[in-house]
Design a protein around this motif. Structure first.
Motif: not given
Length: 218
Positions: A195-206
């Motif tokens: 969940v943390l890995v996915r959140a880090a990516a989503d926070f940096s995405a459009i």
């Protein structure tokens, strides 16, 4: 009836392809508009997509000839963040740059569900829940402070239970970091490493909010 909406997170490098596919699926682009919340795409069939950058320009606007070019440029900037994800099932904290984790810590601290029992039992369960929540908050704050002290970051990125997140950030150990600008929070399941890995990516995405076209009249 209000048309349904959904949210997608698209990395900057994939935005052009996403827009092309969305346009083709909805009869082509009707209008493209710059708004306070992002770039609004309206399609020929009535579908709408609002494309929001992951962070404000903060004096570093995106560059390019078109609105989409500038949005991609802004979202491609590798800015840093401290992540705090907390729910009843546990916590996950870390730092990231460009959607990639640099340091992290995850843990579980169970908080008992509410009970329908009354009288003394209800008070006993309430105290137990309070103690469990306090332990979760303190542990998450301790680990976040330890990781955040390892290097500077620009933004706080939070997700999960808002009351628990606020309690973690209110802990004295996190006082030096609590005033950082905050990114729009994410809804997340019980935090763990995935969940943390996915959140880090989503926070940096459009962040793309899609509103489906209205149903055709019968």
């Amino acid at each position: 009836m209000t048309p349904p909406t959904r949210t997608a997170f698209v990395p900057a490098a994939r935005l052009t392809g996403w827009v092309d596919r969305f346009s083709a699926a909805h009869g082509g682009l009707d209008t493209l508009q710059d708004t306070d919340d992002g770039v609004r795409l309206a399609m020929q069939d009535g579908a709408v997509a609002l494309l929001s950058p992951p962070w404000p320009d903060a004096g570093r606007p995106g560059r390019g000839a078109t609105l989409l070019d500038r949005l991609v440029s802004l979202a491609s900037q590798e800015r840093s963040m401290g992540l705090v994800l907390v729910r009843r099932g546990g916590y996950a904290v870390g730092t990231a740059v460009g959607g990639t984790l640099l340091a992290h810590k995850c843990g579980t601290k169970y908080i008992q569900s509410r009970t329908a029992a009354g009288g003394q039992s209800q008070h006993r369960f309430a105290r137990r829940r309070g103690n469990q929540a306090d332990a979760l908050v303190v542990k998450a704050a301790e680990e976040a402070a330890r990781i955040f002290a390892s290097g500077p970051f620009e933004y706080l990125a939070t997700g999960g239970d808002k009351a628990l997140v606020d309690a973690v950030l209110a802990e004295p150990l996190l006082r030096p970091f609590a005033a950082r600008p905050r990114l729009a929070p994410l809804p997340v399941p019980d935090p763990n490493m995935a969940v943390l890995v996915r959140a880090a990516a989503d926070f940096s995405a459009i962040r793309i909010q899609v509103t489906d076209p209205p149903s055709a009249p019968r």
